[in-house]
Each structure stands twice: as structure tokens, then as C-alpha cells.
Design an enzyme around this catalytic site. Sequence first.
Site, PDB file in Angstrom:
ATOM      1  N   VAL A   1       0.850  -1.190   0.000  1.00  0.00           N
ATOM      2  CA  VAL A   1       0.000   0.000   0.000  1.00  0.00           C
ATOM      3  C   VAL A   1       0.882   1.235   0.000  1.00  0.00           C
ATOM      4  CG1 VAL A   1      -1.714   1.320   1.311  1.00  0.00           C
ATOM      5  CG2 VAL A   1      -1.820  -1.178   1.305  1.00  0.00           C
TER       6      VAL A   1
ATOM      7  N   ALA B   1       3.996   4.157   3.359  1.00  0.00           N
ATOM      8  CA  ALA B   1       3.628   2.897   2.709  1.00  0.00           C
ATOM      9  C   ALA B   1       3.666   1.772   3.736  1.00  0.00           C
ATOM     10  CB  ALA B   1       4.610   2.583   1.581  1.00  0.00           C
ATOM     11  N   LYS B   2       3.181   0.629   3.380  1.00  0.00           N
ATOM     12  CA  LYS B   2       3.347  -0.582   4.186  1.00  0.00           C
ATOM     13  C   LYS B   2       3.078  -1.762   3.276  1.00  0.00           C
ATOM     14  CE  LYS B   2       4.350  -1.606   8.475  1.00  0.00           C
ATOM     15  NZ  LYS B   2       5.201  -0.784   9.361  1.00  0.00           N
ATOM     16  N   GLY B   3       3.685  -2.892   3.596  1.00  0.00           N
ATOM     17  CA  GLY B   3       3.427  -4.092   2.829  1.00  0.00           C
ATOM     18  C   GLY B   3       3.393  -5.274   3.763  1.00  0.00           C
TER      19      GLY B   3
END
Length: 427
Positions: free
Chosen positions: A65, A110-112
Site C-alpha cells: 500500500v 507505505a506498508k506491505g
Amino acid sequence: MNSAHPHSDDQALTSIEFRMRQAGEWLKLPDGVIETLIAPRRVLEVSIPIRRDDGTRERFTGWRVQHNITRGPAKGGIRYHPSVSRDETVSLAAAMSLKTALMNLPLGGAKGGVAVDPKTLSPAELERVTRRYVSEIFAFLGPDKDVPAPDVGTNAQVMAWVMDQYSIGVGHAVPGVVTGKPLALGGSLGRDSATGRGVVEAAMLVCQANGTSLEGKRVVIQGFGNVGMWAARLAAGWGARIVGIADVGGVISDPRGIDIDALVLATRNGSTSVVDCGIGEVLARGAERSTEVFALPSDIAMPCALGGAIDKDEAMTITAKYVIEGANGPLTPAADDILNERGVIIVPDIYANAGGVTCSYLEQCQNYAHLQWDEDEVNASVVNTMRAAFKRLHGFATQNGLTYRSAASVLGVKALADAHQLRGLHP
Ligand code: NAD
């Protein structure tokens, strides 16, 4: 600002959206701007099929994201945990947008993550999951686009595979595509300790702002991983007494102060939990009892494990006057309300654990410049950035009669809104 929360499902995404909307109202942002800021810019869901070592095939789901990319490249960790979901990833990415904005770092949020329990994978399977995940999100990534880092369940080795997989794709080595990587691949000195260092700096600064100091304070910590272990070591180094530590195995305590050096040595020598080290008194065993650490008589609580660790019941039993959020989202909204009513001073995650992303940013700077800074320089820069941000945060909170959490959300949203305003709306 009214801090009461909607009594919905108390989930992390609802909570951060609520906080951002509240900040938008406080700032009186023009109509529609806050909804633009709340919505994630890009959400990519990917399927990750891999071959297990026994020859069978298994499939996992992953996400990346990019929540906000207005102020700079997206930045945020990769989490491997069975509970990873789209909504959790979006909420953590939104927190990163606020964090980088609040810290004045020229980065987005962001993050994943992959919904997988890395403990059930062999090293070879972990590598295959990582390489396939990176190849699926490849088009999103790049030093100027989106730069991942480690989070729960991932580490420097996983980042090395991320760097390699991306570099193979573009045909040359690109160390700056990821941070938290090993030193030998362009990682930064000081990255290991940076988040814990920031947590302890936050504790020192909030003590100072309240006319006292960290020295002699009784501290309880949940989590003895990267963040909790460094927070314990550095706080003890500044003269604090670590009277309780909890991890997934349970709780240990010593009212005279736990011997942190001995504990670090024992965990390095293979003890899987603080309760198996023969140090301090074992008060409880099992992850479900780990929050009992917060009921120990203390001055400062540092939740440095997982999100949502402190709910209503724990909030009622916390004895500390200060809560420094080392973990992301360790308090449920209900716990936050109770602690605020009880007059406990909470230093929120988007500031308190920002030492990690600050050092990641310094790693990116070193990669861009093809340089390696010495450790003292990196540590000093992390501490200076924490101090400058605290000055802004404390000043703003005091001037406007806001809690640190509300002030941090307002400052973060304001920086994002200002950047949006200046860039204008395309087309
Ligand atoms: P880690 O995996 O190194 O350590 C996690 C610790 O939490 C371990 O001691 C583990 O035993 C404990 N733990 C796990 N589940 C638990 C449970 N149910 N009950 C009690 N203890 C439990 O992780 P970390 O890197 O130290 O990260 C901890 C938190 O800090 C996470 O919320 C992460 O998102 C956040 N954070 C980490 C960084 C970083 O640089 N590592 C930066 C910012 C925020």
C-alpha cells in the site's frame, strides 16, 4: 479536541481514519481535502504461489500500500504475520504517512505484508515467498518510488533478498531500493538500535518537559525484540530501573532493576523468551498473560510488541504516569480514552517509534551519496531529529491544549495538506 472514539469495531483502520478526520476538522481543511488524504493512493493485492520444500504448492496473499506519495517516495516496512490483511496494511501505511510528515522527512507513507507465519517456513521457503512477493510488486518499487524496510517477521536477510530480486529485475545493483539491509549491502550503522533509541529519547524528552528526568524511573517494557531490547538497554544506560519485561513467553520482574546486559546475553545465546533466562522473577508464563507487566508498580510503560496489546482491562491496571508507544498502535482506542481520563501522558507511536524510519531515511541518503557514515554520526542525527520533532510536538500540544496524540495527528495532517495544496489537484 474531543478524544472520544466511535464505538465501532475498534479496529486500527477505523481508528486512524477517525483521527485524521478529527485533525482535518480541527484544521478546518477545505471540503474534500481530508477525504483525499485519508484514502490510500494505491493498494496492490498480490497472489504468492510458492513451492514448499516437500514439492507441494502453496499460495499466500500479500499487499503493498502506498498511502501518500505527495512529499516524497513511499516508505514503510514489510510485515510477515498470519494476521496481515488489507485493512491492517492500509492503516499502518496511513500511520507512516503521518509519521514521515510529522518528523519532517521528505518521504511518503507505505506498508506491505504477506499473510504468512514465517516460523512455519524453512529459510529456502522464506526466500521464495520474498522473491515472488517482490516480483509481484516490482513495478511499484524503486528508490524514488517506494522503499520497503523490515517490520514484524522480516529482517535484514529478507531485505537483502528484496534488494537482490529488485536488482536482478533492473539489471544492476540498487541498494537504495530497501532499508534495514545488511551493512555489506549498503545498510546503515545504527539502524538496529535506532527505533529503541528514539523511544528512549522520547521518554527522556517527555520527562524533561514535565520537570523530571529518566534517571531512577521504574520502567516496564512489553516486547524484547528489536525495539524493546534496545529500549531496555539504552534506558538502563541512562539510569532508569527496568522493573518488568514481557515477551511472547511471559513476564519477568525485579523491583531492584533487571540485569539487562545479562538478559541480552542470554537471549543471544539461544533463550527464546525472557522467562527462560533465569534472570529476575518469573511472574507469568504465556503470551496471553504478558500484559500483566503493565500492572507492576512503575513510572513509565513502553509497549514494544504488537498492536492492540493494551485494551480496557490493561488500561485500568497500568500504574505508569507515562506511556511511550514503541509498537505501532499498541493501545486500542478504548484504552487510549481510559488512560487520557486517568491523566496518563501518552507519547504516540507516530512520534515515539519514528527513530526507525528516521534512520532508514539516513540510510537512503547514504545510498544516494554512495557513502557510509560512522555510527556516532548516525545516532546523533537520529537523536537530533527526535529532539526537533519533540520541540514542535510539545510546543503545538501545549499552545493548543491538545494531547500529544491529537497534536501529532494535526501536525502530520497539516504537513500533508500543505503539500497537497502547493502541488495542486491534477488534472
Ligand atoms: P520483533 O519481532 O523484533 O520483537 C517483537 C517482540 O514482541 C518479541 O519480544 C516478542 O516475543 C514479543 N511479542 C510478540 N507477540 C507477543 C504477544 N502476543 N505478547 C507479548 N509479546 C509478544 O519486532 P520489533 O521490530 O521489535 O517490533 C515491535 C513493534 O514495534 C511492532 O509493532 C513494530 O511494528 C514496531 N516498530 C518497529 C520498528 C523497528 O525498527 N523494528 C520501527 C517502528 C515500529
